[in-house]
Structures are given as structure tokens and as C-alpha cells.
Design an enzyme around this catalytic site. Structure first.
Site, PDB file in Angstrom:
ATOM      1  N   SER A 148      35.016  45.995  47.627  1.00  0.00           N
ATOM      2  CA  SER A 148      35.550  45.115  48.658  1.00  0.00           C
ATOM      3  C   SER A 148      34.416  44.342  49.339  1.00  0.00           C
ATOM      4  O   SER A 148      33.654  43.650  48.663  1.00  0.00           O
ATOM      5  CB  SER A 148      36.361  45.936  49.662  1.00  0.00           C
ATOM      6  N   GLU A 241      46.431  42.627  43.858  1.00  0.00           N
ATOM      7  CA  GLU A 241      45.716  42.543  45.131  1.00  0.00           C
ATOM      8  C   GLU A 241      45.409  41.116  45.563  1.00  0.00           C
ATOM      9  O   GLU A 241      45.298  40.192  44.743  1.00  0.00           O
ATOM     10  CB  GLU A 241      44.428  43.356  45.064  1.00  0.00           C
ATOM     11  N   HIS A 271      44.164  46.890  45.657  1.00  0.00           N
ATOM     12  CA  HIS A 271      42.785  46.690  46.089  1.00  0.00           C
ATOM     13  C   HIS A 271      41.983  47.998  45.977  1.00  0.00           C
ATOM     14  O   HIS A 271      42.444  49.063  46.360  1.00  0.00           O
ATOM     15  CB  HIS A 271      42.785  46.192  47.534  1.00  0.00           C
TER      16      HIS A 271
END
Length: 310
Positions: A148, A241, A271
Site C-alpha cells: 500500500s 481493489e 487490497h
């Protein structure tokens, strides 16, 4: 049909995302730290944690049993939208990564926004990288890895190293990397209903907390920088995602620049799915191990994939 474990994870991820929105940043930070403690505990008997304090932030080595000191190291940068994730969270997946790969992992609890906005995270990542060099590692013995925001930070750090004329790392492993904080990727809107973890408005708020109006700066959104000369890269993203196109666009940019890049997109996945114990995650970890074998001297292999979540 989605596996039972996948459905269970989706339900819990949606609940966790709802509670995070209600509780705000303090809740998100507490929740991530708890996840980190669970991850470290799961592999605690196989990994030794050695703290390493810096003036501005904390870091720690995750040393797997029987690791080869001459086998290089992974510099791990955690996710959390640049607003959550202490060293407790960082050593969670850092420990899992060390146990799975047999490679020592240096986890960095970089400073967080809004208290410490850009460029604090990049500066801390840079300091950690220099520390590894000062400890005797060569750039060819270091792989950057992150998920991320941490995945985007791996590329931002590489941009900074390139700008400063510093040697680049051997390779990069990005898991659902956030490479475009302007949120211009089509999937940021197209996958609003399918992503159980992220919300567009929440990501937009985090981006502003971190970098205000400087969102196209390559050290913030590395997708907007010149990636020529970057090291070989392995990318993962879930097809459901919001940040799917962040990974896809980065892969295309690297390929156009002649950088070897391998992108894996997993159908029905969310995600940072690689951090969860589903079959697709175990397959991704196995590919990370193989990638490290190609780029670093690692001995161990990830556990064989099981189909119990089918």
C-alpha cells in the site's frame, strides 16, 4: 465460486473498514498495531526481533532461524495511508516475510501524517537505507518491499536515491502499491463497490494529510517520475481493489522504460490480499521467495500452498 475463507475475510474487512471510518486515525493506528502483534506472534518461534532506534523513528530486524548473514536483506516499508502503522505493525508482516523467505528483514516504523507530513516518510526510509549500507550491505544485497503506502514509498525512495546519485537497490517488491496519490486511476472509481478495504474519500483525505497540494511530486506519487534505470520489480494487486490501476500503471511505466517488471493481478482479491492467509496469498508469497532467489542468496522457501479455503 469464492472460497469460504475469502468470503469470511471480505465480511470482516468490511466491518473493520466501517469501524475505522467511525473511529478515525486513532482507531486505525490501534487496529494496525494489533494486527502487527498477531503477525509477529504467529511466527515468533521462528523469528528473532532485534530493535534498532533512530533519532526520528524506530526500526527492527526480523531475523529468521538459520538465515545467511551473507544473503542480503529486505528493507520493509509498511502500509497505512501514511497515517497509521507503528513499528509494532511493521514488524508483524516483516516477521512473516522473514519466516517465509529465510531472509533477514529490516522493518521501519517511519513517521506518520498528519503530525509528520511529507517528506518525513521518505526521509526516514532514506535514513534506513543508508543505515543498511553503513552496516556493510551493498546496494545489490538490498531488496525494497512494502504494501500500500509502503509499496509506493519503495518507489519514492528509489526516486530520491536516483535524484541524489546514490546507488539503487537490487530489486523492488510492491504489494498493492499506492503510486498515484491524485487517485486518477480508473479503478479508484470503478472498484468502489468491490473493494472491502478502501474508500475513495478516505484515501483522498489521507493523501491531503500527507502531502497537501504536492500530490504530483514523484517523491509523493512515484508514478509521475522518470523510472528509467529502476531495478527489477515484482508487483501484486487484487482485481477488486481501488488501487489496482496504481500497480498496473506503474508496471506499464517500468516496462516502457525498459525495466524488468512482473505484475500479478488476482481475480476476486482485495487490497493487500498478500497479507492474509488465503490460497492466493500463499501463492504470492511463494512467487516472492522465487523472486528473491533470483535476486538475493536466500535458502528457505514458503510453505506449500494448501486448498483448505476452497
Amino acid at each position: 465460486m469464492a472460497g469460504i475463507a475469502n468470503i469470511w475475510f471480505r465480511m470482516n474487512l468490511r466491518l473493520s473498514a466501517f469501524l475505522t471510518r467511525k473511529g478515525g486515525i486513532p482507531f486505525a493506528r490501534a487496529a494496525q498495531d494489533k494486527l502487527g502483534r498477531l503477525g509477529a506472534r504467529a511466527v515468533g518461534k521462528r523469528v528473532e526481533l532485534v530493535p534498532c532506534a533512530f533519532p526520528q523513528f524506530e526500526a527492527a530486524w526480523a531475523l529468521p532461524q538459520g538465515y545467511d548473514p551473507a544473503g542480503g536483506a529486505i528493507l520493509y516499508l509498511h502500509g497505512g495511508g501514511y497515517t497509521a502503522g507503528s513499528i509494532e505493525y511493521a514488524v508483524g508482516f516483516g516477521s512473516v516475510l522473514a519466516a517465509a523467505t529465510g531472509c533477514r528483514v529490516f522493518s521501519v516504523g517511519y513517521r506518520l501524517a498528519p503530525e509528520h507530513p511529507f517528506p518525513a516518510a521518505v526521509e526516514d526510509a532514506y535514513t534506513a537505507y543508508l543505515h543498511l549500507l553503513d552496516s556493510g550491505l551493498t546496494p545489490g544485497e538490498i531488496v525494497l518491499s512494502g504494501e500500500s503506502a509502503g509499496g509506493g514509498l519503495c518507489f519514492a525512495l528509489t526516486h530520491k536515491l536516483k535524484q541524489l546519485g546514490q546507488p539503487l537497490p537490487r530489486a523492488i517488491v510492491g504489494i498493492s502499491p499506492w503510486t498515484d496519490l491524485t487517485l486518477s486511476g480508473p479503478s479508484c472509481r470503478a472498484n468502489r463497490r468491490s473493494d472491502p478495504v478502501l474508500r475513495y474519500d478516505q484515501l483522498s483525505a489521507y493523501a491531503r494529510m500527507y502531502a497537501a497540494d504536492d500530490l504530483k511530486n514523484p517523491l509523493v506519487s512515484p508514478l509521475f517520475g522518470d523510472v528509467s534505470g529502476f531495478p527489477p520489480t515484482l508487483l501484486f494487486a487484487g482485481e477488486d481493489e481501488l488501487l489496482l490501476d496504481d500497480a498496473v500503471a506503474m508496471a506499464h511505466a517500468l516496462e516502457r522504460a525498459g525495466v524488468p517488471c512482473e505484475l500479478h493481478t488476482a481475480k476476486g482479491m482485495w487490497h493487500v490480499y498478500v497479507l492474509y492467509g488465503v490460497r492466493e496469498a500463499r501463492e504470492a508469497l511463494h512467487r516472492i521467495v522465487e523472486f528473491l532467489k533470483e535476486n538475493l542468496a536466500v535458502r528457505a522457501a514458503a510453505p506449500a500452498a494448501e486448498d483448505e479455503d476452497e
